[in-house]
Design an enzyme around this catalytic site. Structure first.
Site, PDB file in Angstrom:
ATOM      1  N   ASP A   1      -5.849  -0.441  -1.787  1.00  0.00           N
ATOM      2  CA  ASP A   1      -6.617  -1.325  -2.667  1.00  0.00           C
ATOM      3  C   ASP A   1      -7.889  -1.841  -2.020  1.00  0.00           C
ATOM      4  O   ASP A   1      -8.061  -1.796  -0.806  1.00  0.00           O
ATOM      5  CB  ASP A   1      -5.768  -2.544  -3.041  1.00  0.00           C
ATOM      6  CG  ASP A   1      -5.626  -3.507  -1.864  1.00  0.00           C
ATOM      7  OD1 ASP A   1      -5.232  -3.050  -0.779  1.00  0.00           O
ATOM      8  OD2 ASP A   1      -5.934  -4.712  -2.032  1.00  0.00           O
TER       9      ASP A   1
ATOM     10  N   GLY B   1       0.771  -1.247   0.000  1.00  0.00           N
ATOM     11  CA  GLY B   1       0.000   0.000   0.000  1.00  0.00           C
ATOM     12  C   GLY B   1       0.797   1.289   0.000  1.00  0.00           C
ATOM     13  O   GLY B   1       0.355   2.293  -0.540  1.00  0.00           O
TER      14      GLY B   1
ATOM     15  N   GLU C   1       3.715   4.348   5.904  1.00  0.00           N
ATOM     16  CA  GLU C   1       2.511   3.515   5.757  1.00  0.00           C
ATOM     17  C   GLU C   1       1.463   4.222   4.902  1.00  0.00           C
ATOM     18  O   GLU C   1       1.469   5.439   4.789  1.00  0.00           O
ATOM     19  CB  GLU C   1       1.896   3.249   7.140  1.00  0.00           C
ATOM     20  CG  GLU C   1       1.992   1.824   7.628  1.00  0.00           C
ATOM     21  CD  GLU C   1       1.179   0.799   6.832  1.00  0.00           C
ATOM     22  OE1 GLU C   1       0.862   1.009   5.654  1.00  0.00           O
ATOM     23  OE2 GLU C   1       0.867  -0.247   7.424  1.00  0.00           O
ATOM     24  N   ASP C   2       0.552   3.453   4.344  1.00  0.00           N
ATOM     25  CA  ASP C   2      -0.549   4.054   3.589  1.00  0.00           C
ATOM     26  C   ASP C   2      -1.638   4.563   4.542  1.00  0.00           C
ATOM     27  O   ASP C   2      -2.106   5.687   4.430  1.00  0.00           O
ATOM     28  CB  ASP C   2      -1.137   3.069   2.563  1.00  0.00           C
ATOM     29  CG  ASP C   2      -1.496   1.701   3.147  1.00  0.00           C
ATOM     30  OD1 ASP C   2      -1.313   1.472   4.369  1.00  0.00           O
ATOM     31  OD2 ASP C   2      -1.978   0.840   2.382  1.00  0.00           O
TER      32      ASP C   2
ATOM     33  N   ASP D   1      -5.146   2.073  10.742  1.00  0.00           N
ATOM     34  CA  ASP D   1      -6.542   1.751  11.027  1.00  0.00           C
ATOM     35  C   ASP D   1      -6.613   1.319  12.503  1.00  0.00           C
ATOM     36  O   ASP D   1      -6.653   2.159  13.392  1.00  0.00           O
ATOM     37  CB  ASP D   1      -6.940   0.644  10.042  1.00  0.00           C
ATOM     38  CG  ASP D   1      -8.400   0.254  10.077  1.00  0.00           C
ATOM     39  OD1 ASP D   1      -9.123   0.714  10.957  1.00  0.00           O
ATOM     40  OD2 ASP D   1      -8.825  -0.536   9.215  1.00  0.00           O
TER      41      ASP D   1
HETATM   42  P1  IMP Z   1      -4.177  -1.961  10.951  1.00  0.00           P
HETATM   43  O1  IMP Z   1      -3.841  -0.534  11.298  1.00  0.00           O
HETATM   44  O2  IMP Z   1      -3.305  -2.973  11.619  1.00  0.00           O
HETATM   45  O3  IMP Z   1      -5.645  -2.239  11.153  1.00  0.00           O
HETATM   46  O4  IMP Z   1      -3.934  -2.244   9.427  1.00  0.00           O
HETATM   47  C1  IMP Z   1      -3.736  -1.269   8.516  1.00  0.00           C
HETATM   48  C2  IMP Z   1      -3.668  -1.912   7.159  1.00  0.00           C
HETATM   49  O5  IMP Z   1      -4.972  -2.374   6.757  1.00  0.00           O
HETATM   50  C3  IMP Z   1      -3.269  -0.863   6.147  1.00  0.00           C
HETATM   51  O6  IMP Z   1      -1.874  -0.854   5.956  1.00  0.00           O
HETATM   52  C4  IMP Z   1      -4.025  -1.271   4.913  1.00  0.00           C
HETATM   53  O7  IMP Z   1      -3.276  -2.195   4.166  1.00  0.00           O
HETATM   54  C5  IMP Z   1      -5.283  -1.941   5.441  1.00  0.00           C
HETATM   55  N1  IMP Z   1      -6.425  -0.991   5.485  1.00  0.00           N
HETATM   56  C6  IMP Z   1      -7.005  -0.472   6.576  1.00  0.00           C
HETATM   57  N2  IMP Z   1      -8.007   0.368   6.256  1.00  0.00           N
HETATM   58  C7  IMP Z   1      -8.060   0.383   4.893  1.00  0.00           C
HETATM   59  C8  IMP Z   1      -8.898   1.074   3.934  1.00  0.00           C
HETATM   60  O8  IMP Z   1      -9.797   1.876   4.255  1.00  0.00           O
HETATM   61  N3  IMP Z   1      -8.639   0.825   2.633  1.00  0.00           N
HETATM   62  C9  IMP Z   1      -7.662  -0.028   2.205  1.00  0.00           C
HETATM   63  N4  IMP Z   1      -6.846  -0.682   3.067  1.00  0.00           N
HETATM   64  C10 IMP Z   1      -7.055  -0.491   4.402  1.00  0.00           C
HETATM   65 MG    MG Z   2      -0.593  -1.291   4.512  1.00  0.00          MG
END
Ligand code: IMP
Ligand code: MG
Length: 183
Positions: A163, A47, A102-103, A106
């Site tokens: 994505d 991402g 990071e992209d 979340d």
């Molecule tokens: P987390 O912070 O561990 O929940 O994971 C974050 C990862 O989940 C990101 O690096 C993305 O790859 C994916 N992700 C979380 N939210 C989104 C979204 O709204 N669109 C696309 N990918 C997402």
């Molecule tokens: Mg990611």
């Protein structure tokens, strides 16, 4: 003729121009904060590849570019916090200044794991730059974001590297998918 960028199932949230302008600001901020240093930018695949490319070119310093790929265990759509390193760094980072790129943050569970893992390798400093911050689903409330492009609402967003089932990474803007049921 089919078009991806004008797909009517997408609602633009952040335009290419807004994103470019904000990344330039982040680059300038990082350039100030790291004067005299040579930070290693660590992009989290896949991402972060678009943001990483623009951010690196907005930083007026000698930087190093590395990538890591991680994957959550299991098939769950939501992050479980159990993270597996699919592609590790090619270099040792002991004593180095790291900026994880990071992209989107979340739940924050992936980043918590990654930052702790990198700190345990003896890095001098580990900071976090993310294009997007989705604060509502955050589980790790302690996670500190050092450089943030934009906060976004609790909706599934795509584009600029992000994505939906591997689609939309090439959109030059960030959009919300209106109806996730439509391919
Ligand atoms: P987390 O912070 O561990 O929940 O994971 C974050 C990862 O989940 C990101 O690096 C993305 O790859 C994916 N992700 C979380 N939210 C989104 C979204 O709204 N669109 C696309 N990918 C997402
Ligand atoms: Mg990611």
């Amino acid at each position: 003729m089919s078009t991806e960028f004008a797909n009517t199932n997408l609602e633009v949230l952040l335009s290419a121009e807004e994103i470019t302008a904000r990344i330039k600001e982040l680059g300038a901020e990082i350039s100030c904060d790291y004067v005299g240093k040579e930070p290693i930018l660590i992009g989290v695949l896949k991402g972060a590849f678009v943001f990483m490319s623009d951010l690196a070119r907005a930083i007026d310093l000698k930087v190093w570019v590395e990538f890591m790929a991680v994957s959550s265990y299991g098939k769950a759509q939501k992050s479980s916090g159990e993270v597996r390193i699919i592609k590790d760094l090619d270099v040792a980072v002991e004593g180095k200044d790291l900026i994880v790129v990071e992209d989107i943050v979340d739940t924050g569970l992936t980043l918590s794991y990654l930052l702790t893992n990198l700190q345990s390798r003896g890095a001098n400093s580990v900071k976090l730059a993310t294009l997007l911050d989705k604060p509502e689903p955050r589980i790790n409330k302690e996670l500190k974001i050092d450089y943030c492009g934009f906060q976004v609402p609790n909706k599934f967003v795509v584009g600029f590297g992000l994505d939906a089932a591997e689609r939309y990474r090439n959109l030059p803007f960030i959009a919300v998918v209106k109806n996730p049921e439509i391919a």
